[in-house]
Design an enzyme around this catalytic site. Structure first.
Site, mmCIF file in Angstrom:
data_model
loop_
_atom_site.group_PDB
_atom_site.id
_atom_site.type_symbol
_atom_site.label_atom_id
_atom_site.label_comp_id
_atom_site.label_asym_id
_atom_site.label_seq_id
_atom_site.Cartn_x
_atom_site.Cartn_y
_atom_site.Cartn_z
ATOM 1 N N ALA A 73 -9.712 2.590 4.934
ATOM 2 C CA ALA A 73 -10.874 2.426 5.803
ATOM 3 C C ALA A 73 -12.202 2.927 5.206
ATOM 4 O O ALA A 73 -13.183 2.159 5.132
ATOM 5 C CB ALA A 73 -10.585 3.074 7.145
ATOM 6 N N ASP A 79 -7.376 4.057 10.592
ATOM 7 C CA ASP A 79 -8.328 2.962 10.377
ATOM 8 C C ASP A 79 -9.328 2.839 11.516
ATOM 9 O O ASP A 79 -10.425 2.319 11.332
ATOM 10 C CB ASP A 79 -7.580 1.637 10.201
ATOM 11 C CG ASP A 79 -6.925 1.606 8.841
ATOM 12 O OD1 ASP A 79 -5.817 2.160 8.707
ATOM 13 O OD2 ASP A 79 -7.550 1.093 7.890
ATOM 14 N N LYS A 84 -1.821 2.192 9.230
ATOM 15 C CA LYS A 84 -0.913 1.221 8.609
ATOM 16 C C LYS A 84 0.369 1.021 9.412
ATOM 17 O O LYS A 84 0.924 1.999 9.936
ATOM 18 C CB LYS A 84 -0.605 1.701 7.188
ATOM 19 C CG LYS A 84 0.331 0.868 6.377
ATOM 20 C CD LYS A 84 -0.063 -0.599 6.276
ATOM 21 C CE LYS A 84 -1.477 -0.808 5.760
ATOM 22 N NZ LYS A 84 -1.980 -2.183 5.992
HETATM 23 O O1 MRU Z 1 -4.285 -2.122 4.529
HETATM 24 P P1 MRU Z 1 -4.853 -0.862 3.949
HETATM 25 O O2 MRU Z 1 -4.210 -0.470 2.669
HETATM 26 O O3 MRU Z 1 -6.354 -0.920 3.856
HETATM 27 O O4 MRU Z 1 -4.487 0.258 5.028
HETATM 28 C C1 MRU Z 1 -4.938 1.558 4.787
HETATM 29 C C2 MRU Z 1 -4.458 2.556 5.768
HETATM 30 O O5 MRU Z 1 -3.782 2.253 6.718
HETATM 31 C C3 MRU Z 1 -4.931 3.973 5.550
HETATM 32 O O6 MRU Z 1 -3.973 4.891 5.983
HETATM 33 C C4 MRU Z 1 -6.228 4.196 6.348
HETATM 34 O O7 MRU Z 1 -7.180 3.218 6.035
HETATM 35 C C5 MRU Z 1 -6.813 5.538 6.110
HETATM 36 S S1 MRU Z 1 -7.537 5.666 4.515
HETATM 37 C C6 MRU Z 1 -8.271 7.186 4.355
#
Ligand code: MRU
Length: 355
Positions: free
Chosen positions: A51, A245, A256
């Protein structure tokens, strides 16, 4: 070594250099985004992901968008191109609110700048966009460090910590969110063990988290997602720490896919579940997690493992990229401002109104 995920190279006519996360851990390759379209594809295909990193990159995406302008163009035209580019980049991925937060922040700051400087030239507008994108990047770096420091009490010496997906340096412009706690604890000389869920279907845990922690010399063990419950049953996990996110006003947190299941397992085994995220991940416009848009991704991610097809032709596929963990199952949310224990609407609102 903590990875530097992204870096703006040059001035207003520069470009964004990114670690191409699609190719880790077998190849460490940098990707140069020299126009908005390239950056859009980089976000959509997860060359840059996580994110905060998506938000910071999008800010620089607007600097790239402004490069299309000619020095003699009108201010009105400049603002129109900016607004169109905000809409375009906002359509790259739907769940991480940091994307919309960063784009809106740049748009608002430039509109304020233009309103106060009616005779501003296009080069001045371009400089203002770059300054705001740089400010977002710098703040993210600082926020990551402070999140790590604020969460130190949750990493006990000798503990086992489970994390899901990747909320490390690769997911931010700094040293990560969930992994920032671990980098700080390691720096402070604490001994602990991290279990990284591999995170099907795109394996951010295996490809990115395991790689980052190993590079930093932190004790990490990779497990398949379906092993987490059994580890908890055996008492190997003392805390779960993940990123987010988007966090709704009541503290429900999207992360995720698979995070929700981990939160239920943690509750069942009496293991505290923590979220580490900057204030830019909160979306106070939505009351609860049920309003968070969940990205649906392509079926190919589920029908194959790497290059190899692992599902029958024409089987129906469901591939949500995120799920929502309920606030009631979150022991605390750690931000750059401090800690929200047992989050609810009132505590979230109070926390975000303090500086
Ligand atoms: O699909 P992605 O790889 O962008 O998903 C990322 C996540 O779910 C992370 O855990 C979240 O963005 C936090 S990042 C500090």
């Amino acid at each position: 070594m903590i990875a530097q995920t992204l870096k703006w190279i040059g001035g207003t006519d520069g470009f964004l250099k990114l670690i191409d996360q699609r190719r880790l851990p077998t190849e460490f390759v940098k990707l140069e985004c020299r126009d908005t379209e390239q950056l859009f594809v980089a976000i959509k295909t997860l060359a840059v992901r996580g994110a905060p990193a998506i938000g910071v990159s999008a800010g620089y995406g607007l600097v790239l968008a402004m490069q299309k302008l000619q020095p003699g163009d009108s201010l009105e035209h400049g603002l129109k191109v900016l607004a169109e580019s905000v809409e375009y980049l906002a359509s790259s991925r739907p769940t991480a609110v940091n994307l919309f937060w960063a784009l809106e922040r740049v748009r608002r700051s430039i509109e304020t700048f233009a309103a106060a400087n009616a005779d501003a030239t296009i080069p001045a507008l371009q400089e203002a966009v770059l300054a705001e994108a740089n400010a977002i990047c710098k703040e993210d770096e600082d926020m990551c460090r402070r999140i790590g420091q604020n969460g130190q009490k949750f990493i006990k010496d000798g503990s086992g910590i489970l994390t899901h997906c990747n909320a490390g340096a690769l997911a931010t412009a700094g040293q990560g969110t969930a992994l920032s706690l671990m980098f700080e604890a390691h720096k402070n000389g604490k001994k602990f063990k991290v279990y990284a869920d591999e995170t099907r279907p795109l394996l951010q845990g295996a490809r990115l988290t395991a790689w980052e922690l190993k590079e930093a010399g932190i004790d990490v063990t990779l497990i398949c997602d379906n092993m987490a419950g059994w580890l908890m049953k055996q008492g190997k996990v003392n805390a779960v720490i993940t990123g987010a996110d988007r966090i709704a006003a009541n503290g429900d947190a999207a992360n995720k896919i698979g995070t929700y299941s981990v939160s239920i397992l943690a509750r069942e085994h009496g293991v505290p579940f923590y979220i580490a995220a900057p204030s830019s991940t909160f979306d106070l416009s939505i009351k609860s997690g049920s309003e968070i848009p969940i990205e649906q991704r392509s079926a190919d991610e589920v029908t194959s493992f790497g290059e190899r097809r692992t599902a029958p032709e024409d089987v129906d596929i469901y591939n949500p990229a995120f799920d929502v963990t309920e606030a009631k199952d979150i022991a605390a949310i750690i931000t750059e401002r401090g800690v929200i224990e047992k989050p609810n609407t009132e505590k979230v609102s109070k926390h975000l109104s303090t500086l």
